[in-house]
Design a protein around this motif. Structure first.
Motif, short mmCIF file in Angstrom:
data_model
loop_
_atom_site.label_atom_id
_atom_site.label_comp_id
_atom_site.label_asym_id
_atom_site.label_seq_id
_atom_site.Cartn_x
_atom_site.Cartn_y
_atom_site.Cartn_z
N UNK A 10 0.78 -1.24 0.00
CA UNK A 10 0.00 0.00 0.00
C UNK A 10 0.81 1.29 0.00
N UNK A 11 2.03 1.25 0.48
CA UNK A 11 2.84 2.46 0.54
C UNK A 11 3.66 2.72 -0.72
N UNK A 12 3.97 1.68 -1.51
CA UNK A 12 4.92 1.94 -2.58
C UNK A 12 4.68 1.26 -3.92
N UNK A 13 3.94 0.19 -4.01
CA UNK A 13 3.86 -0.55 -5.27
C UNK A 13 2.43 -0.90 -5.69
N UNK A 14 2.24 -0.91 -7.01
CA UNK A 14 1.03 -1.46 -7.61
C UNK A 14 1.41 -2.80 -8.24
N UNK A 15 0.45 -3.67 -8.43
CA UNK A 15 0.67 -4.89 -9.19
C UNK A 15 -0.45 -4.99 -10.22
N UNK A 16 -0.07 -5.24 -11.46
CA UNK A 16 -1.03 -5.43 -12.53
C UNK A 16 -0.99 -6.88 -12.98
N UNK A 17 -2.16 -7.44 -13.25
CA UNK A 17 -2.23 -8.83 -13.71
C UNK A 17 -3.03 -8.88 -15.00
N UNK A 18 -2.44 -9.48 -16.02
CA UNK A 18 -3.13 -9.65 -17.29
C UNK A 18 -4.13 -10.78 -17.17
N UNK A 19 -5.27 -10.65 -17.79
CA UNK A 19 -6.31 -11.66 -17.74
C UNK A 19 -6.03 -12.82 -18.68
N UNK A 20 -5.02 -13.57 -18.38
CA UNK A 20 -4.63 -14.73 -19.18
C UNK A 20 -4.84 -16.01 -18.36
N UNK A 21 -4.82 -17.18 -18.99
CA UNK A 21 -5.02 -18.42 -18.23
C UNK A 21 -3.81 -18.79 -17.35
N UNK A 22 -2.72 -18.07 -17.45
CA UNK A 22 -1.55 -18.31 -16.62
C UNK A 22 -1.12 -16.96 -16.04
N UNK A 23 -0.54 -16.95 -14.84
CA UNK A 23 -0.19 -15.67 -14.20
C UNK A 23 0.90 -14.90 -14.95
#
Length: 52
Positions: A10-23
């Motif tokens: 919450x203080x420093x990073x975002x995480x984005x995840x693509x909507x694919x069948x694998x992470x």
């Protein structure tokens, strides 16, 4: 392809995840814009903190 964005640290990073069948994740430092991608597994907290 949808992209979901959440707070990795919450203080420093975002995480984005693509909507694919694998992470496929992208960690972005909120202040500097530095980023690192991860494929098939989330990064451990220590590695997320190293993205500066």
């Amino acid at each position: 392809m949808p992209l979901t964005v959440a707070l990795a640290d919450p203080d420093s990073h975002w995480v984005g995840e693509l909507g694919l069948p694998y992470p496929h994740l992208v960690y972005i430092h909120r202040r500097t814009g530095a980023f690192r991608s991860a494929f098939l597994r989330p990064l451990p907290p220590a590695e997320v903190a190293a993205v500066r």
